[in-house]
Design a protein around this motif. Sequence first.
Motif, PDB file in Angstrom:
ATOM      1  N   SER A 175     -19.643  22.600 -10.975  1.00 19.00           N
ATOM      2  CA  SER A 175     -20.734  22.591 -11.875  1.00 19.00           C
ATOM      3  C   SER A 175     -21.440  21.322 -12.043  1.00 19.00           C
ATOM      4  O   SER A 175     -22.572  21.168 -11.814  1.00 19.00           O
ATOM      5  CB  SER A 175     -20.341  23.207 -13.270  1.00 19.00           C
ATOM      6  N   ALA A 176     -20.548  20.180 -12.190  1.00 21.43           N
ATOM      7  CA  ALA A 176     -21.149  18.954 -12.253  1.00 21.43           C
ATOM      8  C   ALA A 176     -21.567  18.479 -10.794  1.00 21.43           C
ATOM      9  O   ALA A 176     -22.544  17.975 -10.812  1.00 21.43           O
ATOM     10  CB  ALA A 176     -20.044  18.047 -12.702  1.00 21.43           C
ATOM     11  N   LYS A 177     -21.099  18.858  -9.958  1.00 24.58           N
ATOM     12  CA  LYS A 177     -21.479  18.667  -8.547  1.00 24.58           C
ATOM     13  C   LYS A 177     -22.621  19.005  -8.200  1.00 24.58           C
ATOM     14  O   LYS A 177     -23.670  18.487  -7.632  1.00 24.58           O
ATOM     15  CB  LYS A 177     -20.228  18.973  -7.547  1.00 24.58           C
ATOM     16  N   LEU A 178     -22.786  20.411  -8.632  1.00 23.24           N
ATOM     17  CA  LEU A 178     -24.188  20.922  -8.407  1.00 23.24           C
ATOM     18  C   LEU A 178     -25.307  20.115  -8.865  1.00 23.24           C
ATOM     19  O   LEU A 178     -26.407  19.825  -8.090  1.00 23.24           O
ATOM     20  CB  LEU A 178     -24.368  22.399  -8.824  1.00 23.24           C
ATOM     21  N   SER A 179     -25.376  19.581 -10.268  1.00 24.23           N
ATOM     22  CA  SER A 179     -26.448  18.861 -10.845  1.00 24.23           C
ATOM     23  C   SER A 179     -26.568  17.544 -10.087  1.00 24.23           C
ATOM     24  O   SER A 179     -27.576  17.105  -9.961  1.00 24.23           O
ATOM     25  CB  SER A 179     -26.094  18.784 -12.234  1.00 24.23           C
ATOM     26  N   TYR A 180     -25.237  16.795  -9.804  1.00 25.47           N
ATOM     27  CA  TYR A 180     -25.202  15.594  -9.146  1.00 25.47           C
ATOM     28  C   TYR A 180     -26.185  15.652  -8.129  1.00 25.47           C
ATOM     29  O   TYR A 180     -27.018  14.924  -7.513  1.00 25.47           O
ATOM     30  CB  TYR A 180     -24.015  14.854  -9.035  1.00 25.47           C
ATOM     31  N   GLU A 181     -25.589  16.633  -7.038  1.00 23.29           N
ATOM     32  CA  GLU A 181     -26.069  16.754  -5.629  1.00 23.29           C
ATOM     33  C   GLU A 181     -27.513  17.031  -5.471  1.00 23.29           C
ATOM     34  O   GLU A 181     -28.291  16.631  -4.910  1.00 23.29           O
ATOM     35  CB  GLU A 181     -25.138  17.686  -4.919  1.00 23.29           C
ATOM     36  N   ARG A 182     -27.949  17.810  -6.645  1.00 25.22           N
ATOM     37  CA  ARG A 182     -29.494  18.220  -6.535  1.00 25.22           C
ATOM     38  C   ARG A 182     -30.416  17.087  -6.881  1.00 25.22           C
ATOM     39  O   ARG A 182     -31.209  16.744  -6.201  1.00 25.22           O
ATOM     40  CB  ARG A 182     -29.566  19.221  -7.574  1.00 25.22           C
ATOM     41  N   SER A 183     -29.610  16.006  -7.698  1.00 24.34           N
ATOM     42  CA  SER A 183     -30.307  14.897  -7.988  1.00 24.34           C
ATOM     43  C   SER A 183     -30.352  13.928  -6.753  1.00 24.34           C
ATOM     44  O   SER A 183     -31.444  13.450  -6.575  1.00 24.34           O
ATOM     45  CB  SER A 183     -29.468  14.252  -9.236  1.00 24.34           C
ATOM     46  N   LEU A 184     -29.187  13.748  -6.180  1.00 26.07           N
ATOM     47  CA  LEU A 184     -29.165  12.813  -4.968  1.00 26.07           C
ATOM     48  C   LEU A 184     -30.139  13.440  -3.832  1.00 26.07           C
ATOM     49  O   LEU A 184     -30.868  12.468  -3.355  1.00 26.07           O
ATOM     50  CB  LEU A 184     -27.723  13.089  -4.445  1.00 26.07           C
ATOM     51  N   HIS A 185     -30.030  14.700  -3.688  1.00 27.79           N
ATOM     52  CA  HIS A 185     -31.101  15.192  -2.476  1.00 27.79           C
ATOM     53  C   HIS A 185     -32.651  15.206  -2.935  1.00 27.79           C
ATOM     54  O   HIS A 185     -33.466  15.442  -2.318  1.00 27.79           O
ATOM     55  CB  HIS A 185     -30.623  16.571  -2.187  1.00 27.79           C
ATOM     56  N   ARG A 186     -32.768  15.025  -4.361  1.00 30.53           N
ATOM     57  CA  ARG A 186     -34.175  14.900  -4.695  1.00 30.53           C
ATOM     58  C   ARG A 186     -34.673  13.341  -5.025  1.00 30.53           C
ATOM     59  O   ARG A 186     -35.716  13.147  -4.265  1.00 30.53           O
ATOM     60  CB  ARG A 186     -34.503  15.690  -6.145  1.00 30.53           C
ATOM     61  N   GLU A 187     -33.824  12.615  -5.540  1.00 32.75           N
ATOM     62  CA  GLU A 187     -34.137  11.336  -5.941  1.00 32.75           C
ATOM     63  C   GLU A 187     -33.946  10.258  -4.869  1.00 32.75           C
ATOM     64  O   GLU A 187     -34.523   9.254  -4.433  1.00 32.75           O
ATOM     65  CB  GLU A 187     -33.408  10.652  -7.073  1.00 32.75           C
ATOM     66  N   GLY A 188     -33.132  10.646  -3.995  1.00 38.08           N
ATOM     67  CA  GLY A 188     -32.525   9.907  -2.778  1.00 38.08           C
ATOM     68  C   GLY A 188     -31.435   9.211  -2.882  1.00 38.08           C
ATOM     69  O   GLY A 188     -31.202   8.663  -4.200  1.00 38.08           O
ATOM     70  N   GLU A 237     -24.692   7.724 -11.785  1.00 40.65           N
ATOM     71  CA  GLU A 237     -24.690   9.163 -12.097  1.00 40.65           C
ATOM     72  C   GLU A 237     -23.805   9.799 -11.850  1.00 40.65           C
ATOM     73  O   GLU A 237     -23.188  10.852 -12.386  1.00 40.65           O
ATOM     74  CB  GLU A 237     -26.174   9.872 -11.783  1.00 40.65           C
ATOM     75  N   TYR A 238     -23.271   9.928 -10.659  1.00 43.45           N
ATOM     76  CA  TYR A 238     -22.071  10.626 -10.045  1.00 43.45           C
ATOM     77  C   TYR A 238     -20.821  10.388 -11.000  1.00 43.45           C
ATOM     78  O   TYR A 238     -20.180  11.217 -11.344  1.00 43.45           O
ATOM     79  CB  TYR A 238     -21.610  10.149  -8.568  1.00 43.45           C
ATOM     80  N   ALA A 239     -20.446   9.051 -11.250  1.00 41.42           N
ATOM     81  CA  ALA A 239     -19.318   8.729 -12.016  1.00 41.42           C
ATOM     82  C   ALA A 239     -19.503   9.329 -13.432  1.00 41.42           C
ATOM     83  O   ALA A 239     -18.559   9.932 -14.000  1.00 41.42           O
ATOM     84  CB  ALA A 239     -19.215   7.333 -12.088  1.00 41.42           C
ATOM     85  N   THR A 240     -20.658   9.291 -13.918  1.00 39.75           N
ATOM     86  CA  THR A 240     -20.955   9.771 -15.359  1.00 39.75           C
ATOM     87  C   THR A 240     -20.655  11.579 -15.435  1.00 39.75           C
ATOM     88  O   THR A 240     -20.113  11.871 -16.206  1.00 39.75           O
ATOM     89  CB  THR A 240     -22.089   9.646 -15.741  1.00 39.75           C
ATOM     90  N   ARG A 241     -21.536  11.921 -14.538  1.00 43.30           N
ATOM     91  CA  ARG A 241     -21.469  13.522 -14.557  1.00 43.30           C
ATOM     92  C   ARG A 241     -20.009  14.013 -14.243  1.00 43.30           C
ATOM     93  O   ARG A 241     -19.659  14.910 -14.950  1.00 43.30           O
ATOM     94  CB  ARG A 241     -22.304  14.099 -13.349  1.00 43.30           C
ATOM     95  N   LEU A 242     -19.362  13.532 -13.296  1.00 43.79           N
ATOM     96  CA  LEU A 242     -18.108  14.022 -12.925  1.00 43.79           C
ATOM     97  C   LEU A 242     -17.052  13.758 -13.960  1.00 43.79           C
ATOM     98  O   LEU A 242     -16.334  14.489 -14.231  1.00 43.79           O
ATOM     99  CB  LEU A 242     -17.648  13.417 -11.448  1.00 43.79           C
ATOM    100  N   SER A 243     -17.186  12.483 -14.548  1.00 46.74           N
ATOM    101  CA  SER A 243     -16.179  12.068 -15.811  1.00 46.74           C
ATOM    102  C   SER A 243     -16.208  12.975 -16.718  1.00 46.74           C
ATOM    103  O   SER A 243     -15.404  13.519 -17.619  1.00 46.74           O
ATOM    104  CB  SER A 243     -16.269  10.492 -16.032  1.00 46.74           C
ATOM    105  N   ASP A 244     -17.663  13.358 -17.109  1.00 42.15           N
ATOM    106  CA  ASP A 244     -17.914  14.175 -18.411  1.00 42.15           C
ATOM    107  C   ASP A 244     -17.312  15.617 -18.012  1.00 42.15           C
ATOM    108  O   ASP A 244     -16.769  16.127 -19.102  1.00 42.15           O
ATOM    109  CB  ASP A 244     -19.622  14.425 -18.415  1.00 42.15           C
ATOM    110  N   ALA A 245     -17.421  16.122 -16.865  1.00 38.60           N
ATOM    111  CA  ALA A 245     -17.019  17.343 -16.661  1.00 38.60           C
ATOM    112  C   ALA A 245     -15.532  17.642 -16.651  1.00 38.60           C
ATOM    113  O   ALA A 245     -14.897  18.600 -16.986  1.00 38.60           O
ATOM    114  CB  ALA A 245     -17.627  17.962 -15.531  1.00 38.60           C
ATOM    115  N   THR A 246     -14.775  16.379 -16.003  1.00 38.75           N
ATOM    116  CA  THR A 246     -13.452  16.718 -15.799  1.00 38.75           C
ATOM    117  C   THR A 246     -12.546  15.836 -16.781  1.00 38.75           C
ATOM    118  O   THR A 246     -11.414  16.057 -16.674  1.00 38.75           O
ATOM    119  CB  THR A 246     -12.975  16.180 -14.128  1.00 38.75           C
TER     120      THR A 246
END
Length: 488
Positions: free
Chosen positions: A366-379, A387-396
């Motif tokens: 679930s966290a990966k989806l939001s992160y990957e969307r951001s990566l592929h939109r923002e570059g 952002e990756y470290a924050t989102r994944l750390s929050d979820a897991t």
Amino acid sequence: MRAEIDTFLEALERAEWLALSGRSDAAGVEAIYDRHAALFEPEAFHAVEPPEGDSRDDLQRAHLREFLAEGIEGHRTRDLRDAYLAAEATAVVEVDGERIPYRRMPVRIRQEPERAVRVTLDKARLKVVEKELNPISLETTLRKHAVAQELLDTDYDDYCARLSGVDFDALESRTAALLAETADPYDDLLAHFGRRALPGLDLREMWTHDLARMFHGEEFALLFPGEAMVPGIERMVSAMGLDLTAGGRIELDIEERQSKTPRAFCATVRVPEEIKLVLQPYGGHDDWSTFLHELGHALHFANVDPAQPLEFRRMGDNGVTEGWAMTFDHLMMLPSFLRRVVGISDPETYLRFAAFRELAALRRYSAKLSYERSLHREGPGPARADEYATRLSDATRARTPRQLWIEDVDPHFYCVRYLRAWMFAGTVHAALRDRYDEDWFLNPRSGPFLAELWALGQEGRVEDLARDRLGVESLGFEPLMDMIDERI
Ligand SMILES: [Zn+2]
């Protein structure tokens, strides 16, 4: 063009199977793409009219367009793919005089009981990721983003959503809700199993390698013997009214070979005639779970109606095949399966662990989806690593190394397929239980019921199958969450 695509896919799958099963050294992806380069010109993609509705013909064109676009991405990055595979295969990590092949590192780390050693091993592994792999992955991502601009004049997030016909926004609102709703039960489970597997560790200091250690589930190792796995599951498949080899179309490879990959996999060389199921049975819960997962893929593809067009046999929504694979690996969450097939007399503790493991994976994706969307939109960029470290750390709840920001990304939003497969597999389990009771996996009528659905290949998407074949109007995480809640 269809015949050539079939030949291309057969060559690609066969090469991958030969390399991963330890029968050949190099995959040679670049040469295979070069032989079929005409398929991957933008003209071939633009020659296929976009779908306009949901007719069979529309679905066929939607699947073909998505395949061709992904093929163009594959073709433009074919040199990088070989470079990545070569770097990964040859990298060696040196720790305190011990030389460990990079590919063995995840296994080495989760088997290591000493935390200090695990920390050193993980640091050394991350150095390889940062130095050897990330530059290749970054270049791959940039080239794929350029393909999205060229073909559909948009960012890679929107491009993947449009090609797949999946509403990414709707999915993300479901995963965001899931993260919020499961936070408390997840923390309770983490505290419970953390104390058992990581004694003395302050869980606020937990890193991803600690989590990997916990999910290794050493305390359950003896419950899942390696030598009993294939015969036990073969008996179960027969009881379902099916055949583990699907009339000889599935070839089971359990032989030991020096460079065979330790992880089970399924190669769809020709669909449905030639499916390879490759594994080395070591035993342990993860081994059983992976075998069941790959068996689900193999049975699905080996039972596809050969009269189905290529687009439905080999393309389409991979959430469907992942859903069938998860239907089988979720057997690990059924008490009756653990008692009657695995032979565990008191499965309660393991059941709770299995549900916890599933929930952790679901939260991570679930966290990966939001992160990957951001990566592929923002570059790409340093802000993405944060952002990756924050989102994944929050979820897991495990500190996640920022060095993995581009390594831990699924190609072409494959995370979307897994998330939808989770919803679909939960729905399939509920349907099987309603029709054939708790122990449906030993009921001779359940196999033919499934085989009829497998015959479609990936004609419809997961929501089409749920609606048209299982009578479920809207797919959600509820059936799966009910199953998890029952265990925790
Ligand atoms: Zn799978």
